[in-house]
Design a protein around this motif. Structure first.
Motif: not given
Lengths: 114, 114
Positions: A3-9, A17-21, A88-94, A102-108
């Motif tokens: 499972k990939i988890e991203q902040n849903s808010e 400014k700098t954005a950090t996800l 912005y979506l995060c995805a893992s592979q391997g 790829l396994i995707f998160g729901a995005g922030t």
């Protein structure tokens, strides 16, 4: 299961400014992490890929980190602009999903305000 | 210009109809994918192909079928559409060389089954 988890808010920041996800993964150890940008009603667009043996990767105003101890990737946009507003979506592979899937998160969702 | 195309972009259709969503890419990629995405949710892989005459089901169960007769073409078919099939369908491709892991997405097809 993997499972990939991203902040849903949504993340709201001021222009300049700098954005950090954040992207966290559980129950597995991916070999790569990828980040994509998705605008409403459009397909995702590839931004950056980072390997597990790389601590940090940069591309223009973008920076990605990969911490295998914390099982986390951070995605930074420096000097943010209203045009950076998107999801912005995060995805893992391997390992174990295979290197071609790829396994995707729901995005922030990021909103940059002038 | 190398790209990936999906048609139609939007489709509203009645229950029980047969539909085919088209996907073509001009990048010479060997790997192609179909994802399903609901608003605010992850992309879920429903079908993939690693080359001509090679197709596999993805991680999300789907009643759709796919074919890969030509490298550049990867259509998705629903024999009998139902309201539960209402979703956004995204096609992607990657390759052609080993180690080319980023995926290139089409604009998507928004399907509504009434």
């Amino acid at each position: 299961s993997q499972k990939i988890e991203q902040n849903s808010e949504a993340l709201n920041i001021q222009e300049g400014k700098t954005a950090t996800l954040t992207c966290n993964y559980t129950n597995y150890s991916p070999a790569y992490l990828q980040w994509y940008r998705q605008d409403p009603g459009r397909g995702p667009v590839f931004l950056l890929l980072i390997r597990e043996n790389e601590k940090e990767k940069r591309k223009e105003r973008l920076k990605v980190t990969f911490d295998t101890t914390l099982k986390q990737s951070l995605f930074h946009i420096t000097a943010s602009q209203p045009a950076d507003s998107a999801t912005y979506l995060c995805a893992s592979q391997g390992r174990p999903g295979g290197y071609n899937k790829l396994i995707f998160g729901a995005g922030t969702r990021l909103a940059v305000h002038p | 210009e190398a790209d990936i195309y999906q048609t139609p972009r939007y489709l509203v259709i009645g229950t029980g109809k047969k539909i085919t969503l088209e996907c073509s890419q001009t990048m010479g990629h060997d790997k192609m994918y179909w994802y399903q995405q609901d608003p605010g949710m992850e992309l879920h892989l429903i079908h993939y192909s690693y080359g001509v005459n090679s197709t596999e089901k993805g991680d999300l169960s789907s009643e759709s079928t796919v074919s890969r007769i030509r490298t550049e073409h990867f259509p998705l078919t629903l024999e009998s559409a139902r309201p539960s099939h209402t979703s956004q369908y995204l096609c992607a491709s990657s390759g052609p060389s080993q180690g080319s892991y980023e995926q290139y997405f089409g604009p998507g097809t928004r399907l509504t089954v009434t």
